[in-house]
Design a protein around this motif. Sequence first.
Motif, PDB file in Angstrom:
ATOM      1  N   GLU A  75      -8.743  47.812  16.766  1.00 24.34           N
ATOM      2  CA  GLU A  75      -7.382  47.695  17.297  1.00 24.34           C
ATOM      3  C   GLU A  75      -7.103  46.250  17.670  1.00 24.34           C
ATOM      4  N   PRO A  76      -6.011  45.646  17.139  1.00 18.24           N
ATOM      5  CA  PRO A  76      -5.712  44.242  17.452  1.00 18.24           C
ATOM      6  C   PRO A  76      -5.282  44.090  18.895  1.00 18.24           C
ATOM      7  N   PRO A  77      -5.407  42.886  19.459  1.00 24.42           N
ATOM      8  CA  PRO A  77      -4.959  42.658  20.829  1.00 24.42           C
ATOM      9  C   PRO A  77      -3.447  42.776  20.918  1.00 24.42           C
ATOM     10  N   PRO A  78      -2.892  43.067  22.101  1.00 29.10           N
ATOM     11  CA  PRO A  78      -1.438  43.225  22.248  1.00 29.10           C
ATOM     12  C   PRO A  78      -0.714  41.959  21.868  1.00 29.10           C
ATOM     13  N   ARG A  79       0.531  42.113  21.397  1.00 33.71           N
ATOM     14  CA  ARG A  79       1.362  40.955  21.081  1.00 33.71           C
ATOM     15  C   ARG A  79       1.738  40.253  22.376  1.00 33.71           C
ATOM     16  N   ARG A  80       2.250  39.017  22.249  1.00 34.89           N
ATOM     17  CA  ARG A  80       2.653  38.192  23.374  1.00 34.89           C
ATOM     18  C   ARG A  80       1.461  37.694  24.194  1.00 34.89           C
ATOM     19  N   VAL A  81       0.268  37.858  23.667  1.00 34.84           N
ATOM     20  CA  VAL A  81      -0.922  37.351  24.347  1.00 34.84           C
ATOM     21  C   VAL A  81      -1.525  36.237  23.505  1.00 34.84           C
ATOM     22  N   VAL A  82      -1.871  35.124  24.130  1.00 37.76           N
ATOM     23  CA  VAL A  82      -2.492  34.023  23.400  1.00 37.76           C
ATOM     24  C   VAL A  82      -3.824  34.497  22.846  1.00 37.76           C
ATOM     25  N   GLN A  83      -4.000  34.328  21.544  1.00 40.72           N
ATOM     26  CA  GLN A  83      -5.239  34.723  20.893  1.00 40.72           C
ATOM     27  C   GLN A  83      -5.907  33.468  20.344  1.00 40.72           C
ATOM     28  N   GLU A  84      -7.112  33.176  20.778  1.00 41.98           N
ATOM     29  CA  GLU A  84      -7.793  31.965  20.342  1.00 41.98           C
ATOM     30  C   GLU A  84      -9.190  32.300  19.832  1.00 41.98           C
ATOM     31  N   HIS A  85      -9.575  31.619  18.766  1.00 44.22           N
ATOM     32  CA  HIS A  85     -10.951  31.736  18.273  1.00 44.22           C
ATOM     33  C   HIS A  85     -11.421  30.342  17.915  1.00 44.22           C
ATOM     34  N   TRP A  86     -12.472  29.914  18.550  1.00 42.56           N
ATOM     35  CA  TRP A  86     -12.993  28.578  18.298  1.00 42.56           C
ATOM     36  C   TRP A  86     -14.401  28.721  17.739  1.00 42.56           C
ATOM     37  N   GLY A  87     -14.505  28.519  16.424  1.00 40.14           N
ATOM     38  CA  GLY A  87     -15.810  28.674  15.765  1.00 40.14           C
ATOM     39  C   GLY A  87     -16.678  27.458  15.967  1.00 40.14           C
ATOM     40  N   HIS A  88     -17.914  27.582  15.556  1.00 40.67           N
ATOM     41  CA  HIS A  88     -18.864  26.481  15.732  1.00 40.67           C
ATOM     42  C   HIS A  88     -19.769  26.376  14.514  1.00 40.67           C
ATOM     43  N   GLY A  89     -19.250  26.599  13.348  1.00 45.59           N
ATOM     44  CA  GLY A  89     -20.138  26.582  12.197  1.00 45.59           C
ATOM     45  C   GLY A  89     -19.821  25.512  11.222  1.00 45.59           C
ATOM     46  N   GLY A  90     -20.798  24.921  10.611  1.00 42.39           N
ATOM     47  CA  GLY A  90     -20.808  24.027   9.484  1.00 42.39           C
ATOM     48  C   GLY A  90     -19.505  23.619   8.885  1.00 42.39           C
ATOM     49  N   GLY A  91     -18.639  22.936   9.653  1.00 42.35           N
ATOM     50  CA  GLY A  91     -17.415  22.419   9.100  1.00 42.35           C
ATOM     51  C   GLY A  91     -16.350  23.458   8.876  1.00 42.35           C
ATOM     52  N   SER A  92     -16.557  24.707   9.311  1.00 38.91           N
ATOM     53  CA  SER A  92     -15.560  25.734   9.089  1.00 38.91           C
ATOM     54  C   SER A  92     -14.347  25.465   9.953  1.00 38.91           C
ATOM     55  N   SER A  93     -13.183  25.968   9.503  1.00 35.65           N
ATOM     56  CA  SER A  93     -11.947  25.731  10.215  1.00 35.65           C
ATOM     57  C   SER A  93     -11.790  26.730  11.352  1.00 35.65           C
ATOM     58  N   ASP A  94     -11.475  26.244  12.559  1.00 35.98           N
ATOM     59  CA  ASP A  94     -11.203  27.102  13.695  1.00 35.98           C
ATOM     60  C   ASP A  94      -9.711  27.421  13.709  1.00 35.98           C
ATOM     61  N   THR A  95      -9.360  28.569  14.277  1.00 30.89           N
ATOM     62  CA  THR A  95      -7.976  29.034  14.226  1.00 30.89           C
ATOM     63  C   THR A  95      -7.470  29.370  15.607  1.00 30.89           C
ATOM     64  N   LEU A  96      -6.260  28.934  15.887  1.00 29.78           N
ATOM     65  CA  LEU A  96      -5.569  29.266  17.122  1.00 29.78           C
ATOM     66  C   LEU A  96      -4.297  29.998  16.739  1.00 29.78           C
ATOM     67  N   ARG A  97      -4.119  31.221  17.277  1.00 30.48           N
ATOM     68  CA  ARG A  97      -2.969  32.047  16.923  1.00 30.48           C
ATOM     69  C   ARG A  97      -2.151  32.380  18.167  1.00 30.48           C
ATOM     70  N   GLY A  98      -0.839  32.509  17.983  1.00 29.43           N
ATOM     71  CA  GLY A  98       0.011  32.934  19.089  1.00 29.43           C
ATOM     72  C   GLY A  98       1.370  33.371  18.595  1.00 29.43           C
ATOM     73  N   THR A  99       1.921  34.421  19.202  1.00 30.32           N
ATOM     74  CA  THR A  99       3.262  34.904  18.905  1.00 30.32           C
ATOM     75  C   THR A  99       4.029  35.019  20.212  1.00 30.32           C
TER      76      THR A  99
END
Length: 212
Positions: A75-99
């Motif tokens: 189940e995805p987190p509720p809308r209107r909530v800041v969702q952040e994921h900060w990875g730490h792997g070998g040059g991979s791109s980290d993603t910050l999402r928000g609606t």
Amino acid sequence: MEARDLRVSDAEREHVGQLLQRAVGQGMLSLGEFTERMDTALASKTRGELNSVLADLPGMQIAEQHRPSVKPVAEPPPRRVVQEHWGHGGGSSDTLRGTMSTIARKGKWNVPPSLRLSTRMSTVTLDFTQAVMSTQVVEIHVDDYCSTVTLIVPTEATVDLNAVDTVAGSATNKVRTGPPYGPLHLVVSGKVRLGSVTAKHPFGSSLRRMFG
């Protein structure tokens, strides 16, 4: 159950947002109408509610056969909530999402070499003045609708916004473009629709330089 009563997914809401953007480009909607309908689309829960924003746009209804296939997921987190994921792997791109959110990174936060912003109608502030850098050059890819993105960088930093594509939006660079010579160089790319991206120094930096 009728098709109009079926629940819709985030992928369908985003697809409708792309259709509304296309309608703006074709002159069928004004910017004000786009914003109003985008709000409705993001809040829609059923097929009928989602289709209501496309009802008077020829050839843009969401038919049942175009419903994206959905694999069972958590189940995805509720809308209107800041969702952040900060990875730490070998040059991979980290993603910050928000609606419809306020998103900020300030102080001594760890900056990845590559960062993606996926935002909708949000206020985003990334302050690099005290951030912990792992590389001199940081790539930022923006995928945005109707948001305000502000990049605050140290006085010796440089920022390149030349690869930002704007649709009824703006990309404003108030700092030196390059070449990189200080501890930080931001390379920003992607698309901004009905929003803005601004790179600037902290408030008062010009006065501090003037008076030493």
